[in-house]
Every structure is written in structure tokens, then in C-alpha cells.
Scaffold this active site. Structure first.
Site, PDB file in Angstrom:
ATOM      1  CG  ASP A  11       1.778  -1.245   3.478  1.00 41.49           C
ATOM      2  OD1 ASP A  11       1.353  -1.083   4.635  1.00 41.49           O
ATOM      3  OD2 ASP A  11       1.158  -1.888   2.602  1.00 41.49           O
ATOM      4  CG  HIS A  70      -1.855  -1.097   1.323  1.00 40.44           C
ATOM      5  ND1 HIS A  70      -2.087  -1.821   2.464  1.00 40.44           N
ATOM      6  CD2 HIS A  70      -2.660  -1.622   0.364  1.00 40.44           C
ATOM      7  CE1 HIS A  70      -2.997  -2.745   2.209  1.00 40.44           C
ATOM      8  NE2 HIS A  70      -3.357  -2.644   0.946  1.00 40.44           N
TER       9      HIS A  70
END
Ligand code: GLO
Ligand code: MG
Length: 343
Positions: free
Chosen positions: A53, A50
Site C-alpha cells: 500500500d 500493507h
């Protein structure tokens, strides 16, 4: 471990704390560095991301700092012999996306969603990967009357076009899912995903990701969903997992519910030489009951199930299969598959 040319990935969210809608986390969070180590130790090749992340607190860092952190992440991956498979904008947690991102009725929320997605594209570029996954989590409704579904479809298309226009190197894969978190989502199947892509300003750069459980939740067979996309060279990523019937999205280990359904996914991927173009992504979660120190076995199990099923697929006698098909002896073919799976 012999992986026959296949490369495997998972995302940091696949090592998780075990919270569910009815109970808090039951395992401590695992630092990103430890997830990376687990990924390597388990024999995986790539990490799925993501946007946040790769760059935590993405909404509050400067553009320059965002790019710097993404570059550092690319270096960390390279130092470990790994790479990023894709970056997905996380459009389902921020207060601006409560009622959806691209399809929100609120113009400010739609603008936020596009800006956030552009940041994800920038992060992807710095990570050395031009693949963006759009899991359209909140692009749907709890009640049909809440949004205009025709307008919402146009808004999804506008968002895809805006991203294609923003980054000429970007390739987008749409990950359909029929429900959860929404009651009904606007892009529930691969057919919807590909239709949207074909209507976009640059169809060549829009493909699809099939997640096994999402197909099952739509009442469809994952291997057929994959095949539909493969037929048009549009299967650019997969999220293998399993799902025990129509209930919440379980993200169970690949092959853990229905071995034959899993076998058929491996079969169509292998028959279409998926190892040459794609990465075998997993999207699996450990059971809530799993003690912290044992909470990566779902990843091990899924990878090994894939490889064992690959052996079964490749050991089937192709000439025998063709003969049985020619004779229309599908009962014998059925038994050939079942007995191969029984070992
Ligand atoms: C949830 C989705 C989710 C996505 C991931 C990448 O049901 O499968 O895990 O795959 O966020 O966009
Ligand atoms: Mg997924």
C-alpha cells in the site's frame, strides 16, 4: 468530534470494490489520495499499511526506489497531520506464497517470505513506524496431512526471530485468525500468538493484535481475548469490527451485530487506558450492496459506535457496579448494563 484522547486508524483495504468469491467488483477503485482524504474527513488519525500500500509493485522496484517511495509517503501523511500505525507484509497474494510463506514446504517460498518481510520492515522504518503486523494468512493447511504442524510452528518462530534480528527497533504484533483463507491456521488465538512471542529471541518486542471477528470465528469472546493480552501488556493493536456467527469473515461495522459484545470490548480497552498506548484500528468492509459514493459509512458508523459506547462505559456508576458485584447480584448488574445500552 470529542475523541477523549483516543486515536483511530483504518487501512486502504477498508475502502474496497465489493468483490466477493462469487462476483466481481461492483464499485470502482478509489485512489489512495482519495482514501487519505476520506480518512481525514471522517476524523481518523492514522493509516494502516500493507507494505505494497505504501510502495505499489513492491516486488519489482529497486531497494533505493522502495525507500524513496516510503519516505514520500511519510511526508504525505505528515502534510495531512496523519501517521502510519503499522506496516504488514502482504504474504498472501504472490504466487510464491500459494502454500504459505514462512511455513511453505518449498524453501524458495520461505526465503521469499522472509525477504519480503524484511522489505516491509525497511518500509516501516522510512514511514516512521516500527510496528509490524503479522497476519499469518496462509500459514496453515487445507488438509492436516499437507504440512508438519510441529515443524511449521518452528518455522514461524524462525521467521519472527529473523525479523527481530534484522531490525533491532522492530516490534511485531501477531494477528491471529482461526481460518480463512486456510481451512485451519496455525496461530488461531491470542494464546497461540503470545506463546509464540514468548518463545522468540526477544519476547519484549513481540505483542498481539486482537481482531473482534477473528476471536468470534474461534468461538471466543473478543473482550476476553483482549483482556488476556492486556494482562501481560501485550495488546499493542486492535482491529475492531463485528461478525454474525460462524461463517466467512464478514468485517462488519463495529457494534452492528452485537452491541453488548462491542460494549465489553470498549470497556476493557478503556478500563486499561488503551488510549495511552494504542490506536483504535478498525478492519471493516462496506456491504457489497453499498453504492460507491456511500461506501465509507461503515467507517463512520464504527468510529461513532466506539465513541457512543465509550460514553455508556464511562457513565456506568462504578460504585453501584462494585456493590452489585459484592452482593453477587449479577441479575441486577445484567439489567444495569442492558438498560444502559437501551439508553
Ligand atoms: C484479514 C485480516 C487482514 C489484516 C490486514 C493487516 O482477515 O484481518 O485484514 O488485518 O491484512 O495485516
Ligand atoms: Mg485484521
Amino acid at each position: 468530534m470529542e475523541k477523549n484522547g483516543y486515536r483511530f486508524s483504518f487501512g486502504p483495504w477498508n475502502i474496497h470494490e465489493g468483490a466477493d468469491p462469487f462476483g466481481p467488483p461492483v464499485r470502482p477503485s478509489v485512489a489512495f489520495a482519495d482514501k487519505l482524504t476520506a480518512l481525514k474527513d471522517l476524523g481518523f488519525d492514522a493509516m494502516q499499511f500493507h507494505d505494497d500500500d505504501a510502495v505499489p509493485d513492491l516486488d519489482s522496484v529497486s531497494h533505493g526506489e522502495m525507500l524513496r517511495q516510503a519516505r514520500a509517503m511519510r511526508q504525505l501523511l505528515a502534510d495531512n497531520g496523519l501517521f502510519a500505525e503499522f506496516v504488514a507484509p502482504r504474504l498472501w497474494e504472490h504466487p510464491m506464497t500459494i502454500d504459505g510463506g514462512y511455513t511453505s514446504n518449498n524453501p524458495a517460498a520461505r526465503a521469499y517470505a522472509i525477504e519480503r518481510s524484511k522489505k516491509a520492515a525497511d518500509i516501516g522504518r522510512e514511514l516512521g513506524c516500527n510496528l509490524m503486523v503479522l497476519w499469518l494468512a496462509r500459514e496453515g493447511t487445507y488438509i492436516r496431512e499437507a504440512k508438519d504442524a510441529v515443524l511449521a510452528t518452528h518455522r514461524l518462530l524462525e521467521a519472527v526471530n529473523a525479523l527481530l534480528d534484522y531490525d533491532p527497533a522492530l516490534r511485531i504484533v501477531i494477528e491471529p485468525k482461526p481460518n480463512e483463507p486456510m481451512d485451519l491456521a496455525y496461530i488461531p488465538t491470542i494464546g497461540h500468538a503470545l506463546a509464540l512471542g514468548m518463545q522468540s529471541s526477544d519476547p519484549v518486542r513481540v505483542g498481539a493484535l486482537v481482531e473482534s471477528a477473528h476471536a468470534i470465528l474461534a468461538g471466543l469472546d473478543p473482550s476476553d481475548e483482549m483482556s488476556f493480552a492486556l494482562a501481560f501488556d501485550k495488546l499493542w493493536s486492535v482491529h475492531l469490527n463485528d461478525q454474525n456467527g460462524l461463517k466467512f469473515d464478514q468485517d462488519k461495522a463495529f457494534g452492528s451485530v452485537d452491541l453488548r459484545r462491542a460494549f465489553n470490548q470498549v470497556r476493557v480497552l478503556d478500563e486499561n487506558r488503551f488510549w495511552e498506548t494504542g490506536v483504535i484500528g478498525l478492519d471493516v468492509k462496506a456491504m457489497r450492496t453499498q453504492p460507491a459514493e456511500l461506501a465509507t459509512k461503515h467507517l463512520r458508523n464504527s468510529l461513532h459506535a466506539f465513541l457512543r459506547l465509550l460514553d455508556v462505559v464511562r457513565s456506568l456508576d462504578r460504585a453501584q457496579v462494585d456493590e452489585l458485584i459484592a452482593a453477587r447480584d449479577y441479575e441486577e448488574l445484567d439489567w444495569l448494563v442492558v438498560s444502559s445500552l437501551l439508553g
